[in-house]
Scaffold this motif. Structure first.
Motif, PDB file in Angstrom:
ATOM      1  N   ASP A 413       0.806  -1.215   0.000  1.00 51.17           N
ATOM      2  CA  ASP A 413       0.000   0.000   0.000  1.00 51.17           C
ATOM      3  C   ASP A 413       0.843   1.270   0.000  1.00 51.17           C
ATOM      4  O   ASP A 413       0.303   2.376   0.021  1.00 51.17           O
ATOM      5  CB  ASP A 413      -0.938   0.027   1.209  1.00 51.17           C
ATOM      6  N   PHE A 414       2.152   1.133  -0.014  1.00 52.76           N
ATOM      7  CA  PHE A 414       3.059   2.278  -0.031  1.00 52.76           C
ATOM      8  C   PHE A 414       3.959   2.155  -1.258  1.00 52.76           C
ATOM      9  O   PHE A 414       4.752   1.224  -1.357  1.00 52.76           O
ATOM     10  CB  PHE A 414       3.900   2.328   1.242  1.00 52.76           C
ATOM     11  N   ASP A 415       3.816   3.076  -2.211  1.00 49.60           N
ATOM     12  CA  ASP A 415       4.531   2.981  -3.482  1.00 49.60           C
ATOM     13  C   ASP A 415       5.377   4.212  -3.728  1.00 49.60           C
ATOM     14  O   ASP A 415       4.904   5.355  -3.560  1.00 49.60           O
ATOM     15  CB  ASP A 415       3.535   2.815  -4.638  1.00 49.60           C
ATOM     16  N   LEU A 416       6.601   3.998  -4.161  1.00 51.93           N
ATOM     17  CA  LEU A 416       7.498   5.089  -4.532  1.00 51.93           C
ATOM     18  C   LEU A 416       7.417   5.351  -6.028  1.00 51.93           C
ATOM     19  O   LEU A 416       7.283   4.415  -6.829  1.00 51.93           O
ATOM     20  CB  LEU A 416       8.944   4.746  -4.162  1.00 51.93           C
ATOM     21  N   TYR A 417       7.510   6.630  -6.407  1.00 55.99           N
ATOM     22  CA  TYR A 417       7.501   7.032  -7.808  1.00 55.99           C
ATOM     23  C   TYR A 417       8.624   8.026  -8.062  1.00 55.99           C
ATOM     24  O   TYR A 417       8.993   8.808  -7.182  1.00 55.99           O
ATOM     25  CB  TYR A 417       6.176   7.705  -8.181  1.00 55.99           C
ATOM     26  N   SER A 418       9.129   7.988  -9.274  1.00 58.29           N
ATOM     27  CA  SER A 418      10.016   9.058  -9.719  1.00 58.29           C
ATOM     28  C   SER A 418       9.156  10.215 -10.208  1.00 58.29           C
ATOM     29  O   SER A 418       7.942  10.076 -10.386  1.00 58.29           O
ATOM     30  CB  SER A 418      10.930   8.568 -10.837  1.00 58.29           C
ATOM     31  N   GLU A 419       9.776  11.381 -10.433  1.00 57.09           N
ATOM     32  CA  GLU A 419       8.999  12.554 -10.795  1.00 57.09           C
ATOM     33  C   GLU A 419       8.332  12.429 -12.159  1.00 57.09           C
ATOM     34  O   GLU A 419       7.380  13.155 -12.451  1.00 57.09           O
ATOM     35  CB  GLU A 419       9.877  13.802 -10.764  1.00 57.09           C
ATOM     36  N   GLY A 421       6.619   9.887 -13.063  1.00 57.87           N
ATOM     37  CA  GLY A 421       5.492   8.980 -12.928  1.00 57.87           C
ATOM     38  C   GLY A 421       5.822   7.520 -13.032  1.00 57.87           C
ATOM     39  O   GLY A 421       4.915   6.690 -13.136  1.00 57.87           O
ATOM     40  N   VAL A 422       7.090   7.164 -12.994  1.00 56.47           N
ATOM     41  CA  VAL A 422       7.476   5.762 -13.087  1.00 56.47           C
ATOM     42  C   VAL A 422       7.442   5.141 -11.698  1.00 56.47           C
ATOM     43  O   VAL A 422       8.066   5.653 -10.757  1.00 56.47           O
ATOM     44  CB  VAL A 422       8.891   5.620 -13.685  1.00 56.47           C
ATOM     45  N   ALA A 423       6.703   4.041 -11.569  1.00 62.35           N
ATOM     46  CA  ALA A 423       6.634   3.341 -10.291  1.00 62.35           C
ATOM     47  C   ALA A 423       7.922   2.554 -10.094  1.00 62.35           C
ATOM     48  O   ALA A 423       8.338   1.795 -10.969  1.00 62.35           O
ATOM     49  CB  ALA A 423       5.433   2.408 -10.268  1.00 62.35           C
ATOM     50  N   LEU A 424       8.569   2.758  -8.971  1.00 66.33           N
ATOM     51  CA  LEU A 424       9.792   2.026  -8.664  1.00 66.33           C
ATOM     52  C   LEU A 424       9.426   0.615  -8.229  1.00 66.33           C
ATOM     53  O   LEU A 424       8.451   0.404  -7.507  1.00 66.33           O
ATOM     54  CB  LEU A 424      10.577   2.766  -7.583  1.00 66.33           C
ATOM     55  N   THR A 425      10.197  -0.342  -8.649  1.00 68.49           N
ATOM     56  CA  THR A 425       9.751  -1.731  -8.640  1.00 68.49           C
ATOM     57  C   THR A 425       9.683  -2.380  -7.270  1.00 68.49           C
ATOM     58  O   THR A 425       8.823  -3.209  -7.016  1.00 68.49           O
ATOM     59  CB  THR A 425      10.671  -2.572  -9.533  1.00 68.49           C
ATOM     60  N   THR A 426      10.571  -2.028  -6.363  1.00 68.49           N
ATOM     61  CA  THR A 426      10.605  -2.744  -5.092  1.00 68.49           C
ATOM     62  C   THR A 426       9.596  -2.186  -4.103  1.00 68.49           C
ATOM     63  O   THR A 426       9.287  -1.002  -4.107  1.00 68.49           O
ATOM     64  CB  THR A 426      12.002  -2.671  -4.461  1.00 68.49           C
ATOM     65  N   GLN A 427       9.073  -3.059  -3.264  1.00 64.29           N
ATOM     66  CA  GLN A 427       8.206  -2.667  -2.167  1.00 64.29           C
ATOM     67  C   GLN A 427       9.045  -2.608  -0.891  1.00 64.29           C
ATOM     68  O   GLN A 427      10.122  -3.198  -0.816  1.00 64.29           O
ATOM     69  CB  GLN A 427       7.063  -3.666  -2.005  1.00 64.29           C
ATOM     70  N   PHE A 458       8.266  10.889  -5.008  1.00 61.99           N
ATOM     71  CA  PHE A 458       6.938  10.903  -4.416  1.00 61.99           C
ATOM     72  C   PHE A 458       6.633   9.546  -3.800  1.00 61.99           C
ATOM     73  O   PHE A 458       7.156   8.521  -4.239  1.00 61.99           O
ATOM     74  CB  PHE A 458       5.865  11.214  -5.464  1.00 61.99           C
ATOM     75  N   ILE A 459       5.772   9.567  -2.789  1.00 62.13           N
ATOM     76  CA  ILE A 459       5.227   8.328  -2.244  1.00 62.13           C
ATOM     77  C   ILE A 459       3.714   8.410  -2.322  1.00 62.13           C
ATOM     78  O   ILE A 459       3.121   9.461  -2.088  1.00 62.13           O
ATOM     79  CB  ILE A 459       5.688   8.075  -0.796  1.00 62.13           C
ATOM     80  N   GLN A 460       3.106   7.311  -2.699  1.00 64.27           N
ATOM     81  CA  GLN A 460       1.645   7.247  -2.778  1.00 64.27           C
ATOM     82  C   GLN A 460       1.147   6.274  -1.717  1.00 64.27           C
ATOM     83  O   GLN A 460       1.618   5.138  -1.628  1.00 64.27           O
ATOM     84  CB  GLN A 460       1.183   6.796  -4.162  1.00 64.27           C
TER      85      GLN A 460
END
Length: 518
Positions: A413-419, A421-427, A458-460
């Motif tokens: 439920d916690f996702d990191l993104y680059s600016e 909009g690319v979702a970074l792969t690891t949880q 960013f974190i979502q």
């Protein structure tokens, strides 16, 4: 109100394809994200900046010019919600939705309160589904899920000083009809209609008179009294839950405070009975209740601290500490949310030793611990995030307590993104919770791979997302990131623990994206 009428004309004309030469400007964007957190600023897509209300027109403003997605604008992608997460549902769907012709970064949405049964008195935030809009050129990607507090709505100040249920605001006396109209801050349920005996007034001699009949109309309750009673003698009006079928919210069925009172306009509020005039939070487990005259013999169980989620917690001890002041002590382990209100039952104290017992009364809590709750729901709202790029740790601050068991938090439920909009792969491979007992903020610390935090912007935070009722095609899921303290997944609080008041599971209302300070 010309603004509203013009906006309605615009929405309806555009909805049928007519040509419109212009619109009225909407308010300038404010920083998005619940609880005052910084708005996400992805560089490849529109980012929600603000949701502004005027009447029943909502302006959802993004940071770039937007266009409709391939399937067109969908009114169900733009929703409003309130203190209780359960308000976010298909009842808030719009009657029309268009892009503002003169402000192409803004989507105008019309909400029909009569048709959609939306109570804007209780609305505190707006949310958009992912891919509700797309940008143009460099920003030609769909937006992410996001939410922000409402501007221009009655609930724009969030949970501060308000309970989840209807709070009494004022009364008006109609002597010709021998009636008192009680006005609340949100609509009152008519199913079931509150018990008429829960509405009353106090005369100068301390007599308590209750209504013979009531009728409910939105956020107003008309209480009619017996012909032998004279409402012109009323000095104070009160609402209580003593007789059951208390004053509950129309949308959520959340109960209002156990007792509340207001002074009748133009009248001296003093009577032969002590009445509560103010409530102050002295410490994490103590409240000071001040009455309008010296008091004695306090009954601890008659003093309640009302939390922002509507739960009323009874005091475990009470003592007179200054003539007209009672210090009430509480078990802070029962404080799952911030204190916003204090109330006393009839006969909570006597008038300095004589038989004139107190009136049912209640007041918003000053010195308000709820001021720490700067979010817009009774659930924990993410208000800021920090990152340690070298260690891989990301810290997310929430405005109220959460479950203390880290195993209850889903790392997905916690996702990191680059600016871009690319979702970074690891949880995250570790989740830690730090918080104190009693009303307080909470911090979730996530351990990511330092290779990802080195480039993360960013974190979502995943939140509650509900089915909007369109063939299941707009199912936002039922996932959540953070629950309120005490409550289990889908569970309720036992009656004995919280003074006969069940509450629903409290969860984050919707996904929120927030940026890191650089």
């Amino acid at each position: 109100m010309p603004f509203i009428h013009e906006q309605r004309k615009l929405l309806r004309s555009l909805a049928v394809g007519a040509t419109v030469v212009g619109t009225l400007a909407v308010a300038s964007p404010a920083s998005a994200a619940l609880g005052g957190g910084p708005a996400a600023q992805f560089t490849d897509r529109p980012n929600l900046q603000s949701v502004t209300f005027d009447g029943d027109i909502g302006a959802f403003t993004f940071d770039v010019t937007v266009q409709a997605p391939p399937g067109g604008l969908d009114e169900n992608d733009f929703v409003v919600g309130g203190y209780r997460a359960s308000i976010v549902n298909s009842d808030s769907t719009a009657g029309a939705v268009v892009i503002d012709a003169l402000n192409p970064d803004t989507v105008l949405v019309e909400y029909d309160q009569d048709t959609d049964d939306v109570d804007f008195n209780a609305a505190t935030f707006g949310a958009v589904d992912s891919n509700a809009v797309r940008g143009i050129g460099t920003y030609n990607n769909g937006n992410f899920h996001d939410a922000t507090g409402l501007t221009g709505a009655d609930g724009e100040n969030g949970t501060r000083g308000r309970t989840a249920g209807p709070d009494l605001q004022s009364v008006a006396v109609n002597s010709g009809l021998n009636r008192i109209t009680y006005t609340f801050d949100q609509d009152v349920t008519e199913d079931p209609v509150p018990d008429r005996r829960n509405f009353g007034y106090v005369q100068a001699d301390g007599d308590l008179l209750v209504a013979t009949s009531i009728s409910v109309d939105g956020n107003e309750v008309d209480a009619t009294f017996a012909a032998v009673d004279d409402v012109d003698t009323a000095r104070q009006a009160f609402v209580t839950d003593f007789f059951g079928n208390d004053v509950d919210a129309a949308e959520t069925q959340a109960a209002g405070p156990p007792q509340a009172n207001v002074t009748v306009p133009g009248k001296n509020p003093l009577t032969d009975r002590p009445s509560l005039t103010s409530v102050e939070i002295e410490g994490s487990g103590t409240l000071l209740f001040t009455f309008d005259q010296p008091v004695g013999d306090p009954a601890p169980g008659a003093f309640s601290a009302v939390l922002s989620n509507g739960v009323a917690v009874s005091a475990g001890g009470a003592a007179v500490v200054g003539g007209n002041v009672v210090r009430a002590t509480f078990d802070t382990s029962q404080f799952s949310e911030h204190i916003v209100f204090g109330s006393v039952e009839r006969n909570a104290v006597d008038s300095a030793g004589n038989s004139n017992y107190s009136t049912p009364s209640g007041k918003p809590a000053g010195g308000n611990a709820g001021a720490k709750a700067s979010g817009y729901t009774t659930a924990p709202d993410a208000i800021s995030a920090t990152i340690n790029r070298a260690s891989g740790q990301v810290s997310v601050l929430f405005d109220s307590r959460i479950l203390v068991d880290p195993s209850s938090l889903d790392e997905d439920d916690f996702d990191l993104y680059s600016e871009d909009g690319v979702a970074l792969t690891t949880q995250p491979n570790g989740v830690f919770v730090t918080q104190t007992t009693g009303p307080s903020q909470a911090r979730v610390v996530l351990q990511f791979d330092p290779e990802d935090t080195a480039v993360a912007d960013f974190i979502q935070v995943e939140g509650q997302r509900v089915d909007h009722g369109v063939g299941g095609s707009l199912d936002w899921g039922n996932d959540f990131a953070v629950e309120g303290t005490i409550l289990g997944n889908g569970g309720t609080v036992p009656d004995s623990q919280y003074d006969n008041r069940n509450v629903e599971t409290i969860i984050v209302p919707t996904e929120t994206s927030t940026g890191f300070s650089k």
